[in-house]
Design a protein around this motif. Sequence first.
Motif, PDB file in Angstrom:
ATOM      1  N   GLN A 111       0.859  -1.169   0.000  1.00 37.22           N
ATOM      2  CA  GLN A 111       0.000   0.000   0.000  1.00 37.22           C
ATOM      3  C   GLN A 111       0.906   1.233   0.000  1.00 37.22           C
ATOM      4  N   VAL A 112       0.417   2.322  -0.562  1.00 33.78           N
ATOM      5  CA  VAL A 112       1.211   3.545  -0.650  1.00 33.78           C
ATOM      6  C   VAL A 112       0.394   4.726  -0.150  1.00 33.78           C
ATOM      7  N   ARG A 113       1.028   5.578   0.651  1.00 33.68           N
ATOM      8  CA  ARG A 113       0.441   6.849   1.073  1.00 33.68           C
ATOM      9  C   ARG A 113       1.449   7.938   0.744  1.00 33.68           C
ATOM     10  N   ILE A 114       1.109   8.812  -0.183  1.00 31.02           N
ATOM     11  CA  ILE A 114       1.958   9.941  -0.521  1.00 31.02           C
ATOM     12  C   ILE A 114       1.302  11.207   0.026  1.00 31.02           C
ATOM     13  N   ILE A 115       2.036  11.952   0.826  1.00 33.47           N
ATOM     14  CA  ILE A 115       1.505  13.142   1.474  1.00 33.47           C
ATOM     15  C   ILE A 115       2.072  14.383   0.785  1.00 33.47           C
ATOM     16  N   GLY A 116       1.194  15.230   0.286  1.00 33.07           N
ATOM     17  CA  GLY A 116       1.610  16.483  -0.324  1.00 33.07           C
ATOM     18  C   GLY A 116       1.627  17.593   0.707  1.00 33.07           C
ATOM     19  N   VAL A 117       2.787  18.219   0.886  1.00 31.92           N
ATOM     20  CA  VAL A 117       2.938  19.270   1.902  1.00 31.92           C
ATOM     21  C   VAL A 117       3.581  20.504   1.274  1.00 31.92           C
ATOM     22  N   PRO A 118       3.416  21.669   1.909  1.00 32.37           N
ATOM     23  CA  PRO A 118       4.102  22.868   1.417  1.00 32.37           C
ATOM     24  C   PRO A 118       5.616  22.667   1.447  1.00 32.37           C
ATOM     25  N   LEU A 119       6.317  23.376   0.590  1.00 27.14           N
ATOM     26  CA  LEU A 119       7.762  23.185   0.497  1.00 27.14           C
ATOM     27  C   LEU A 119       8.486  23.668   1.746  1.00 27.14           C
ATOM     28  N   ALA A 186       4.150   9.338  10.981  1.00 25.26           N
ATOM     29  CA  ALA A 186       3.238   8.891   9.929  1.00 25.26           C
ATOM     30  C   ALA A 186       2.909   7.414  10.055  1.00 25.26           C
ATOM     31  N   VAL A 187       3.833   6.635  10.574  1.00 26.00           N
ATOM     32  CA  VAL A 187       3.695   5.180  10.579  1.00 26.00           C
ATOM     33  C   VAL A 187       2.493   4.680  11.371  1.00 26.00           C
ATOM     34  N   PRO A 188       2.207   5.185  12.590  1.00 29.13           N
ATOM     35  CA  PRO A 188       1.078   4.651  13.355  1.00 29.13           C
ATOM     36  C   PRO A 188      -0.271   4.816  12.682  1.00 29.13           C
ATOM     37  N   TYR A 189      -0.387   5.723  11.690  1.00 31.04           N
ATOM     38  CA  TYR A 189      -1.670   5.946  11.041  1.00 31.04           C
ATOM     39  C   TYR A 189      -1.956   4.948   9.926  1.00 31.04           C
ATOM     40  N   GLN A 190      -1.029   4.052   9.657  1.00 24.73           N
ATOM     41  CA  GLN A 190      -1.244   3.124   8.565  1.00 24.73           C
ATOM     42  C   GLN A 190      -2.401   2.176   8.874  1.00 24.73           C
ATOM     43  N   GLN A 191      -3.123   1.817   7.833  1.00 25.59           N
ATOM     44  CA  GLN A 191      -4.299   0.972   7.989  1.00 25.59           C
ATOM     45  C   GLN A 191      -4.057  -0.451   7.512  1.00 25.59           C
ATOM     46  N   TYR A 192      -2.870  -0.709   6.983  1.00 24.04           N
ATOM     47  CA  TYR A 192      -2.561  -2.025   6.458  1.00 24.04           C
ATOM     48  C   TYR A 192      -1.202  -2.472   6.984  1.00 24.04           C
ATOM     49  N   PRO A 193      -0.906  -3.787   6.926  1.00 25.59           N
ATOM     50  CA  PRO A 193       0.363  -4.288   7.470  1.00 25.59           C
ATOM     51  C   PRO A 193       1.597  -3.668   6.825  1.00 25.59           C
ATOM     52  N   GLU A 194       1.549  -3.427   5.508  1.00 27.90           N
ATOM     53  CA  GLU A 194       2.726  -2.923   4.815  1.00 27.90           C
ATOM     54  C   GLU A 194       2.365  -1.687   3.985  1.00 27.90           C
ATOM     55  N   VAL A 195       2.781  -0.531   4.479  1.00 23.92           N
ATOM     56  CA  VAL A 195       2.467   0.726   3.810  1.00 23.92           C
ATOM     57  C   VAL A 195       3.738   1.542   3.648  1.00 23.92           C
ATOM     58  N   ILE A 196       4.025   1.940   2.430  1.00 28.32           N
ATOM     59  CA  ILE A 196       5.153   2.821   2.161  1.00 28.32           C
ATOM     60  C   ILE A 196       4.644   4.256   2.177  1.00 28.32           C
ATOM     61  N   PHE A 197       5.244   5.078   3.031  1.00 33.41           N
ATOM     62  CA  PHE A 197       4.861   6.482   3.126  1.00 33.41           C
ATOM     63  C   PHE A 197       5.877   7.341   2.398  1.00 33.41           C
ATOM     64  N   GLY A 198       5.381   8.357   1.703  1.00 31.42           N
ATOM     65  CA  GLY A 198       6.265   9.281   1.014  1.00 31.42           C
ATOM     66  C   GLY A 198       5.726  10.695   1.067  1.00 31.42           C
ATOM     67  N   PHE A 199       6.554  11.647   0.666  1.00 34.78           N
ATOM     68  CA  PHE A 199       6.177  13.057   0.678  1.00 34.78           C
ATOM     69  C   PHE A 199       6.498  13.691  -0.664  1.00 34.78           C
ATOM     70  N   MET A 200       5.610  14.578  -1.102  1.00 35.65           N
ATOM     71  CA  MET A 200       5.805  15.376  -2.308  1.00 35.65           C
ATOM     72  C   MET A 200       5.443  16.824  -2.006  1.00 35.65           C
ATOM     73  N   GLY A 201       5.887  17.737  -2.876  1.00 36.70           N
ATOM     74  CA  GLY A 201       5.410  19.101  -2.783  1.00 36.70           C
ATOM     75  C   GLY A 201       3.922  19.122  -3.082  1.00 36.70           C
ATOM     76  N   ILE A 202       3.162  19.902  -2.334  1.00 33.71           N
ATOM     77  CA  ILE A 202       1.709  19.854  -2.449  1.00 33.71           C
ATOM     78  C   ILE A 202       1.231  20.274  -3.847  1.00 33.71           C
ATOM     79  N   LYS A 203       1.898  21.233  -4.466  1.00 35.74           N
ATOM     80  CA  LYS A 203       1.484  21.669  -5.808  1.00 35.74           C
ATOM     81  C   LYS A 203       1.645  20.533  -6.820  1.00 35.74           C
ATOM     82  N   ALA A 204       2.775  19.810  -6.712  1.00 39.35           N
ATOM     83  CA  ALA A 204       3.017  18.694  -7.640  1.00 39.35           C
ATOM     84  C   ALA A 204       1.972  17.601  -7.458  1.00 39.35           C
ATOM     85  N   LEU A 205       1.623  17.307  -6.202  1.00 40.18           N
ATOM     86  CA  LEU A 205       0.647  16.246  -5.953  1.00 40.18           C
ATOM     87  C   LEU A 205      -0.761  16.694  -6.353  1.00 40.18           C
ATOM     88  N   GLN A 206      -1.086  17.961  -6.136  1.00 36.69           N
ATOM     89  CA  GLN A 206      -2.384  18.466  -6.586  1.00 36.69           C
ATOM     90  C   GLN A 206      -2.525  18.306  -8.103  1.00 36.69           C
TER      91      GLN A 206
END
Length: 263
Positions: A111-119, A186-206
């Motif tokens: 599973q993948v969670r990519i979080i878009g945040v301000p730079l 970020a890790v405790p919020y995962q809903q599945y056994p194996e989740v890769i978390f990542g971050f991107m600039g919010i504008k790019a992800l939007q």
Amino acid sequence: MGVIFLLLKLLFKDVLRHIKRTKLRSVVIIIVLALGVGMSTIIDNLDASLQATLEEYYTRYNMPDIVLWGNNTYLDENITQEIMDNIDGIKYIEPMVYLYGWTFLNNNTYQVRIIGVPLNSSLLNISKGNIKDLHSNNSVFIEENTDEKYDTNLQIGDELEIFFSTNQGGKAANLTVKGFVDAPWAVPYQQYPEVIFGFMGIKALQQLLNLTGKIMYVQIYVKSGYNTTEVFERVKTYIELHYNITVEGYVHSTKGGIFVKRW
């Protein structure tokens, strides 16, 4: 005075006589009382130590005081400035966007969670890579703790093919690993056994999600001296009144992340 002394002397003798008759029971009671006092002291010290550790942890990673979102709807990104201009007690606000999906890696599905945040996000603790790369489209910074946990052996320059969840369009995109972020919160919020978390600039992800001008979450940092719950209630009322949407979220009683109320 002499009568009181005599009564106390007789009482003391009676107590000693009773202890002699029930030696075992008396010893057990004394031991239990001593253990109770000792355990109470240990628990108090442990609680203080844990609270101090939590405060240090959440101060280090600068966790927000308030997190809110629209119920089954996106928020207009201009709402952050409106809140700053109209609600007292707010230090600063960070908008966020999430990508939910999955990927294949080393013959495994993650599973993948990519979080878009301000730079300039206060949540970004870059451990490897250059933060300037966060400006680039299709660049992602991987949360290093999940990378170590699942032994994915991701390296800077690797490519990840991400398949979006169906409610986010169901399409696919190739993201290039440009660095790593230390963000264990970020890790405790995962809903599945194996989740890769990542971050991107919010504008790019939007842009990737076709959500230009829209955000999913608002993280609020409250000024010292203001009641966090009261600030949340004012923000919630403002958004619901001016945007006609239902707002959900939670507040922290301390930077230790204890959820004292959830709407």
